[in-house]
Design a protein around this motif. Structure first.
Motif, PDB file in Angstrom:
ATOM      1  N   ASP A 146       0.839  -1.203   0.000  1.00 13.16           N
ATOM      2  CA  ASP A 146       0.000   0.000   0.000  1.00 13.16           C
ATOM      3  C   ASP A 146       0.872   1.251   0.000  1.00 13.16           C
ATOM      4  O   ASP A 146       0.675   2.165  -0.801  1.00 13.16           O
ATOM      5  CB  ASP A 146      -0.926  -0.020   1.220  1.00 13.16           C
ATOM      6  CG  ASP A 146      -1.899   1.151   1.261  1.00 13.16           C
ATOM      7  OD1 ASP A 146      -2.272   1.678   0.192  1.00 13.16           O
ATOM      8  OD2 ASP A 146      -2.303   1.538   2.376  1.00 13.16           O
ATOM      9  N   GLU A 147       1.860   1.272   0.862  1.00  9.49           N
ATOM     10  CA  GLU A 147       2.759   2.435   0.945  1.00  9.49           C
ATOM     11  C   GLU A 147       3.529   2.647  -0.356  1.00  9.49           C
ATOM     12  O   GLU A 147       3.790   3.783  -0.746  1.00  9.49           O
ATOM     13  CB  GLU A 147       3.732   2.272   2.105  1.00  9.49           C
ATOM     14  CG  GLU A 147       3.090   2.452   3.459  1.00  9.49           C
ATOM     15  CD  GLU A 147       4.057   2.234   4.609  1.00  9.49           C
ATOM     16  OE1 GLU A 147       5.236   1.855   4.377  1.00  9.49           O
ATOM     17  OE2 GLU A 147       3.622   2.441   5.768  1.00  9.49           O
ATOM     18  N   ALA A 148       3.857   1.572  -1.056  1.00  9.65           N
ATOM     19  CA  ALA A 148       4.626   1.671  -2.296  1.00  9.65           C
ATOM     20  C   ALA A 148       3.852   2.374  -3.404  1.00  9.65           C
ATOM     21  O   ALA A 148       4.445   2.919  -4.332  1.00  9.65           O
ATOM     22  CB  ALA A 148       5.052   0.280  -2.765  1.00  9.65           C
ATOM     23  N   ASP A 149       2.531   2.376  -3.299  1.00 14.33           N
ATOM     24  CA  ASP A 149       1.714   2.973  -4.356  1.00 14.33           C
ATOM     25  C   ASP A 149       1.024   4.269  -3.923  1.00 14.33           C
ATOM     26  O   ASP A 149       0.261   4.846  -4.689  1.00 14.33           O
ATOM     27  CB  ASP A 149       0.662   1.964  -4.842  1.00 14.33           C
ATOM     28  CG  ASP A 149       0.031   2.381  -6.148  1.00 14.33           C
ATOM     29  OD1 ASP A 149       0.779   2.560  -7.135  1.00 14.33           O
ATOM     30  OD2 ASP A 149      -1.204   2.561  -6.181  1.00 14.33           O
ATOM     31  N   GLU A 150       1.288   4.738  -2.725  1.00 13.25           N
ATOM     32  CA  GLU A 150       0.618   5.948  -2.234  1.00 13.25           C
ATOM     33  C   GLU A 150       1.093   7.203  -2.945  1.00 13.25           C
ATOM     34  O   GLU A 150       2.248   7.290  -3.364  1.00 13.25           O
ATOM     35  CB  GLU A 150       0.840   6.108  -0.730  1.00 13.25           C
ATOM     36  CG  GLU A 150      -0.026   5.192   0.090  1.00 13.25           C
ATOM     37  CD  GLU A 150       0.128   5.409   1.584  1.00 13.25           C
ATOM     38  OE1 GLU A 150       1.013   6.184   2.016  1.00 13.25           O
ATOM     39  OE2 GLU A 150      -0.650   4.795   2.329  1.00 13.25           O
ATOM     40  N   GLU A 151       0.173   8.158  -3.059  1.00 14.68           N
ATOM     41  CA  GLU A 151       0.464   9.477  -3.616  1.00 14.68           C
ATOM     42  C   GLU A 151      -0.009  10.526  -2.615  1.00 14.68           C
ATOM     43  O   GLU A 151      -0.899  10.252  -1.803  1.00 14.68           O
ATOM     44  CB  GLU A 151      -0.263   9.665  -4.954  1.00 14.68           C
ATOM     45  CG  GLU A 151       0.209   8.729  -6.039  1.00 14.68           C
ATOM     46  CD  GLU A 151      -0.604   8.860  -7.320  1.00 14.68           C
ATOM     47  OE1 GLU A 151      -1.305   9.877  -7.497  1.00 14.68           O
ATOM     48  OE2 GLU A 151      -0.535   7.938  -8.129  1.00 14.68           O
ATOM     49  N   PRO A 152       0.545  11.717  -2.653  1.00 15.56           N
ATOM     50  CA  PRO A 152       0.144  12.769  -1.711  1.00 15.56           C
ATOM     51  C   PRO A 152      -1.365  13.054  -1.751  1.00 15.56           C
ATOM     52  O   PRO A 152      -1.990  12.969  -2.815  1.00 15.56           O
ATOM     53  CB  PRO A 152       0.934  13.993  -2.182  1.00 15.56           C
ATOM     54  CG  PRO A 152       2.077  13.442  -2.959  1.00 15.56           C
ATOM     55  CD  PRO A 152       1.592  12.158  -3.567  1.00 15.56           C
ATOM     56  N   SER A 153      -1.915  13.335  -0.592  1.00 15.58           N
ATOM     57  CA  SER A 153      -3.336  13.683  -0.432  1.00 15.58           C
ATOM     58  C   SER A 153      -4.285  12.638  -1.007  1.00 15.58           C
ATOM     59  O   SER A 153      -5.378  12.958  -1.460  1.00 15.58           O
ATOM     60  CB  SER A 153      -3.630  15.049  -1.060  1.00 15.58           C
ATOM     61  OG  SER A 153      -2.865  16.040  -0.423  1.00 15.58           O
ATOM     62  N   GLY A 154      -3.872  11.397  -1.001  1.00 19.35           N
ATOM     63  CA  GLY A 154      -4.745  10.317  -1.454  1.00 19.35           C
ATOM     64  C   GLY A 154      -4.933  10.229  -2.952  1.00 19.35           C
ATOM     65  O   GLY A 154      -5.880   9.595  -3.428  1.00 19.35           O
ATOM     66  N   GLY A 155      -4.033  10.830  -3.720  1.00 16.97           N
ATOM     67  CA  GLY A 155      -4.153  10.824  -5.176  1.00 16.97           C
ATOM     68  C   GLY A 155      -4.226   9.447  -5.790  1.00 16.97           C
ATOM     69  O   GLY A 155      -4.829   9.261  -6.854  1.00 16.97           O
ATOM     70  N   HIS A 156      -3.639   8.454  -5.128  1.00 20.87           N
ATOM     71  CA  HIS A 156      -3.652   7.080  -5.644  1.00 20.87           C
ATOM     72  C   HIS A 156      -5.064   6.508  -5.742  1.00 20.87           C
ATOM     73  O   HIS A 156      -5.301   5.579  -6.495  1.00 20.87           O
ATOM     74  CB  HIS A 156      -2.757   6.178  -4.791  1.00 20.87           C
ATOM     75  CG  HIS A 156      -3.032   6.239  -3.334  1.00 20.87           C
ATOM     76  ND1 HIS A 156      -2.616   7.295  -2.552  1.00 20.87           N
ATOM     77  CD2 HIS A 156      -3.687   5.386  -2.513  1.00 20.87           C
ATOM     78  CE1 HIS A 156      -2.997   7.079  -1.299  1.00 20.87           C
ATOM     79  NE2 HIS A 156      -3.643   5.935  -1.259  1.00 20.87           N
ATOM     80  N   HIS A 157      -5.992   7.067  -5.006  1.00 23.04           N
ATOM     81  CA  HIS A 157      -7.374   6.578  -5.036  1.00 23.04           C
ATOM     82  C   HIS A 157      -8.135   7.064  -6.270  1.00 23.04           C
ATOM     83  O   HIS A 157      -9.244   6.608  -6.522  1.00 23.04           O
ATOM     84  CB  HIS A 157      -8.128   7.011  -3.775  1.00 23.04           C
ATOM     85  CG  HIS A 157      -7.605   6.367  -2.537  1.00 23.04           C
ATOM     86  ND1 HIS A 157      -7.740   5.010  -2.277  1.00 23.04           N
ATOM     87  CD2 HIS A 157      -6.939   6.871  -1.484  1.00 23.04           C
ATOM     88  CE1 HIS A 157      -7.179   4.732  -1.121  1.00 23.04           C
ATOM     89  NE2 HIS A 157      -6.676   5.840  -0.618  1.00 23.04           N
ATOM     90  N   TYR A 158      -7.560   7.990  -7.006  1.00 24.04           N
ATOM     91  CA  TYR A 158      -8.264   8.600  -8.133  1.00 24.04           C
ATOM     92  C   TYR A 158      -7.782   8.151  -9.497  1.00 24.04           C
ATOM     93  O   TYR A 158      -8.339   8.561 -10.506  1.00 24.04           O
ATOM     94  CB  TYR A 158      -8.177  10.127  -8.021  1.00 24.04           C
ATOM     95  CG  TYR A 158      -8.783  10.618  -6.742  1.00 24.04           C
ATOM     96  CD1 TYR A 158     -10.153  10.618  -6.555  1.00 24.04           C
ATOM     97  CD2 TYR A 158      -7.972  11.039  -5.686  1.00 24.04           C
ATOM     98  CE1 TYR A 158     -10.711  11.026  -5.366  1.00 24.04           C
ATOM     99  CE2 TYR A 158      -8.529  11.450  -4.494  1.00 24.04           C
ATOM    100  CZ  TYR A 158      -9.899  11.444  -4.331  1.00 24.04           C
ATOM    101  OH  TYR A 158     -10.451  11.844  -3.145  1.00 24.04           O
TER     102      TYR A 158
END
Length: 178
Positions: A134-146
């Motif tokens: 999960d941490e490997a794919d995270e983007e600032p301010s939750g951008g990875h969810h979009y």
């Protein structure tokens, strides 16, 4: 032989509703990261990929005045708790072995400590793999969810990962027979 594949999980309406809402592209990227990390941490790659695919299935959409409110989410979210329950129920319905469903669900529950009081949490290897994926794919301010992914491409990517998992499990089984 696996009881449930990633494609079967992807095709289920519960996954389509809840994982899509939290970001299918992120979930698939995490499943690939977890597959790679599983070797390093001596974890079953099938369980790791499934837990990573489902890790955000418990997300609630935190909106204020019609707009996503990241601070409201960070302050109030307990998606890992709801996600563990949803993942377990989904996996059991699909025919996953109950022991595997429980391990996967616990990894979903513990993939983040954002909802826990500050302290030190000691994760088991599978739980650590999902956290790191999960941490490997995270983007600032939750951008990875979009990030968006087309359903056909998602299914192809998951079918490929299913095959990679099968190949890895077969290799491990052959090593055990030698």
């Amino acid at each position: 032989m696996r009881d449930v594949t990633l494609v079967q999980i992807f095709d289920h309406p519960i996954t389509q509703k809840y994982v899509k809402r939290s970001g299918m592209a992120h979930a698939i990227a995490c499943a690939y990261h977890a597959f790679k990390l599983a070797k390093e941490y001596h974890v079953n790659p099938d369980l790791a990929a499934k837990a990573a695919l489902l890790h955000d299935i418990g997300h609630y959409t935190w909106y204020r005045n019609g707009k996503w409110d990241y601070s409201l989410y960070k302050e109030n979210d307990i998606h890992a708790i709801k996600g563990a329950e949803r993942a377990h129920k989904l996996l059991i319905r699909l025919g996953e072995h109950p022991k595997a469903a429980k391990e996967i669900s616990l990894a979903v529950l513990l993939h983040t400590d954002s909802y826990l009081p500050k302290g030190e949490l000691h994760l088991k290897p599978l739980q650590k793999v999902v956290n790191l994926a999960d941490e490997a794919d995270e983007e600032p301010s939750g951008g990875h969810h979009y990030r968006i992914i087309d359903d056909d491409k998602a299914r192809i990517m998951l079918a490929k990962l299913d095959q990679m998992i099968e190949d890895e499990l077969n290799k491990e089984e052959q090593k055990g027979e030698d």
